[in-house]
Structures are given as C-alpha cells and as structure tokens.
Design an enzyme around this catalytic site. Sequence first.
Site, mmCIF file in Angstrom:
data_model
loop_
_atom_site.group_PDB
_atom_site.id
_atom_site.type_symbol
_atom_site.label_atom_id
_atom_site.label_comp_id
_atom_site.label_asym_id
_atom_site.label_seq_id
_atom_site.Cartn_x
_atom_site.Cartn_y
_atom_site.Cartn_z
ATOM 1 N N ARG A 107 0.814 -1.215 0.000
ATOM 2 C CA ARG A 107 0.000 0.000 0.000
ATOM 3 C C ARG A 107 0.850 1.269 0.000
ATOM 4 O O ARG A 107 0.330 2.355 -0.264
ATOM 5 C CB ARG A 107 -0.944 -0.001 1.202
ATOM 6 C CG ARG A 107 -1.969 -1.148 1.154
ATOM 7 C CD ARG A 107 -2.804 -1.207 2.396
ATOM 8 N NE ARG A 107 -3.626 -0.015 2.545
ATOM 9 C CZ ARG A 107 -4.174 0.369 3.690
ATOM 10 N NH1 ARG A 107 -3.954 -0.331 4.793
ATOM 11 N NH2 ARG A 107 -4.916 1.449 3.737
ATOM 12 N N ASN A 124 -10.684 15.386 8.561
ATOM 13 C CA ASN A 124 -11.681 14.305 8.467
ATOM 14 C C ASN A 124 -11.183 13.152 7.609
ATOM 15 O O ASN A 124 -11.949 12.253 7.289
ATOM 16 C CB ASN A 124 -13.001 14.846 7.914
ATOM 17 C CG ASN A 124 -12.870 15.397 6.495
ATOM 18 O OD1 ASN A 124 -11.796 15.386 5.900
ATOM 19 N ND2 ASN A 124 -13.972 15.891 5.961
ATOM 20 N N ASP A 135 -9.737 2.910 -5.784
ATOM 21 C CA ASP A 135 -10.287 2.550 -4.469
ATOM 22 C C ASP A 135 -9.961 1.128 -4.022
ATOM 23 O O ASP A 135 -9.507 0.910 -2.909
ATOM 24 C CB ASP A 135 -11.801 2.776 -4.468
ATOM 25 C CG ASP A 135 -12.392 2.650 -3.077
ATOM 26 O OD1 ASP A 135 -11.721 3.053 -2.111
ATOM 27 O OD2 ASP A 135 -13.508 2.141 -2.949
ATOM 28 N N ILE A 146 -9.628 13.913 1.120
ATOM 29 C CA ILE A 146 -8.881 14.857 0.298
ATOM 30 C C ILE A 146 -9.797 16.027 -0.021
ATOM 31 O O ILE A 146 -10.918 15.838 -0.499
ATOM 32 C CB ILE A 146 -8.380 14.195 -1.000
ATOM 33 C CG1 ILE A 146 -7.242 13.235 -0.682
ATOM 34 C CG2 ILE A 146 -7.944 15.234 -2.022
ATOM 35 C CD1 ILE A 146 -5.986 13.910 -0.134
ATOM 36 N N CYS A 150 -6.825 23.222 6.855
ATOM 37 C CA CYS A 150 -7.730 23.081 8.006
ATOM 38 C C CYS A 150 -7.426 24.072 9.129
ATOM 39 O O CYS A 150 -8.334 24.505 9.834
ATOM 40 C CB CYS A 150 -7.665 21.654 8.553
ATOM 41 S SG CYS A 150 -8.428 20.407 7.485
ATOM 42 N N ASP A 171 -22.113 11.097 5.750
ATOM 43 C CA ASP A 171 -21.554 12.327 5.177
ATOM 44 C C ASP A 171 -21.332 13.433 6.200
ATOM 45 O O ASP A 171 -20.956 14.547 5.828
ATOM 46 C CB ASP A 171 -22.494 12.867 4.091
ATOM 47 C CG ASP A 171 -22.448 12.047 2.815
ATOM 48 O OD1 ASP A 171 -21.351 11.596 2.448
ATOM 49 O OD2 ASP A 171 -23.503 11.860 2.195
ATOM 50 N N CYS A 224 -16.490 4.291 12.785
ATOM 51 C CA CYS A 224 -17.006 5.171 11.733
ATOM 52 C C CYS A 224 -18.317 4.620 11.168
ATOM 53 O O CYS A 224 -18.388 3.462 10.750
ATOM 54 C CB CYS A 224 -15.970 5.285 10.616
ATOM 55 S SG CYS A 224 -16.497 6.297 9.231
#
Length: 378
Positions: free
Chosen positions: A57, A155, A134, A158, A188, A241, A214
């Site tokens: 990864r 969060n 993905d 991107i 941010c 969301d 989550c």
Amino acid sequence: MRVDELKKDIQAYAKTIGIDKIGFTTADIFTEMKERLKRQQELKYQSGFEKGSIEERTEPKRLLPEAQSIISIAVAYPSRLEKTPRGTKGDRRGIFARASWGIDYHIALRKRLDKLGEYIKARVPDAIIKSMVDTGELSDRAVAERAGVGFSGKNTSIITKEHGSFVYLGEMLTNIPFIPDEKIEDGCGDCTICLDACPTGAIVQGGQLNAQRCIAFLTQTKDFLPEEFRTKIGNRLYGCDTCQQVCPWNRDKDSHFHKELEPDPELVKPKLKPMLHLSNREFKEKFGHMSGSWRGKKPIQRNVILALGHYKEASAENDLIALMKNDPRPVIRGTAAWSLGKIGTDAAKEALSKALEKEDNEQVQYEMQNALSAMNIK
C-alpha cells in the site's frame, strides 16, 4: 517527445474525458503513510476492507517494478439533490451517502483511466501502465495529496479548492518520469468542526480515523451492529456524510458535471418499508448500479430495520414482526426485535414474548430479552 510537453497534453486531454483534476507525483515510497498505517494497525483502527499489505500500500514499485510516476485523478460529484423527497410519519425514508449517488464510481473512474491510458499509449507506445480505483492497494488519498490534487483534511478526506471533498479518486502508475507537482498546504488550520460533529467520535484526532467506530464503515458490516451505535446510525442506509457536510471547505460546493453521477432521488432517499421485502434479484435490479450495493442486500436491510426503530415507526410493526418470526437470517430477526422494542407497543411486546419461546439462536434470544426488558422499564 519531451515529457513536460506530454504532461501538458495529458492535462488538456483529461478535461475532455471528464476528469476534473489531475496531478503527478513520483513513485517513491510513501514513508509517512507507512508509519501511519503501522500505527493504525497497532491500534486496531483499520476497517478490514483494506487491500494488500502495508508494504504494497505504500511502495508503488511493488505493484509495478518499472514505475517512475503516479498520475492522480479526481472526478467531482453532486452534494445536493435538486428535488429532495421528504419522508413522513408512516412513510419514512432512508439515505445513501453521496459517494453512492449515480452510477458506481469505480465504473465511472475506470472508464476515464482506461481512456487516459489509451491516450498515453498512443503517444508513448512503450509506456507501461497500471491503474486502480479505491479497491487497489495504493491509498488514493495519499497519492492525491502528494500529487497536489488536494490536501488531506482532518476528516481524512482529500479536500480540493474547487470541489471541496466531494471528489472520487483514482490513480495510474507508469514508467514515464513525469515532473512531479507540488503538494498543497494544509487548509484546516485550527478548525475542528468535523471532529466535534462526528456522531461516534470516530475521528480520534485530526487526520486519524478509527474505522471501527465510523458509521460509514459500520453501515457496511453484515453482523449485528454493536448496541452503542444503533441509536447513532439514524436513517443512514449506506455511508455517512456528516464530517463532509459540516466542513467549511464544502460550503456551496455542489458539482453537477457528469450525467452518470447524477442521483435518482427515489433511490438515494428510498422509502424504508418496501426495502424490507426486496428479493436478491429485485435488490440488484434496483440498486445494483450503485456503489452502496457492493456488500449486498443484508446490511442494507439491517440498516432499514434500525432506521424504522430510530423513527419508532409503528406503521412498520407488522412487517417487523413478520421478519422477527420468519426471516432465516439471525441478524435480521434480532435487529427486528430491537426495533420492535423501540416502537414499544403492546402488540410488539406480545409478539416478542411469543417469538422468544420459539427462537433457538442465542444472539436473537438476547436481543428479544433486551427489547422486552427495555419495554418493561418504560
């Protein structure tokens, strides 16, 4: 062919095939990401959906030994419905997260990457290319961040200046040594709105997510949803969301650029009760083109049942009783029992008591007993 000229031509061509942002970076190891993933693994914060080892990864050349560069693409998607159907008492609705609106984004981005790959091959016949969206080993977000497509928000999304975080990401490994783009500075600052708004406290700190908490992950699981999260899920059927909705960078961001990504309001905010009775075939025919269908019907139906309990929707009582008594899936029977406990009518209580006498699954028995106990306390 000069590489800098080729890069400009690729950037121009990308716009013609529906790619809204494109960036270039090296195929160097993602050192910071590697350490972050190791820490996530130690803390058991991973979702379990991740593909490949930490090395695969974060080390692009393990995936394509000849890799010199990575091209990152972003495609913007809508954040608002033009006509929003409203649920009412007796006719409640659920909601699919925006990342499941329109056609499955894996399909949409693969088509664009395939076209981009064909273009590059036509220009550079000996080009070597490997694309992914993905489900590949590389972290789309890490690639996009280093390629200057956007910055990584607190969060963990991107965030692009043009489209906020409402973008799908994909990437292409290649042996062409493109000049890398510059990273974008963090945007941010001291803002912690997303951390404060997360319903389950899944954003542990800026840029660190505990996927096990989550809601976006939890809605995709197939087992019983842990009790502490059942009252948090609301009417969410797939995804969440909240951390994107509250983000100041997403204010007034609503991109309607691509027809295939436009949502059908009746599918992304479907009526709940009819979804209890869908066969596998009907589910695939109706929702199969959406990314939110990838785990199949069971987790969606479980979430439908939780949503009906959330609303204390008495009009669904008979449907839930039938599922509790007859459905072959323990998760569905037990979750129906939980929702009946929330509805809390005398008929629900009687049905729970009778069903408990015949139930032979321990977890379902536990759910029924808990529901009855909660009703007796009221």
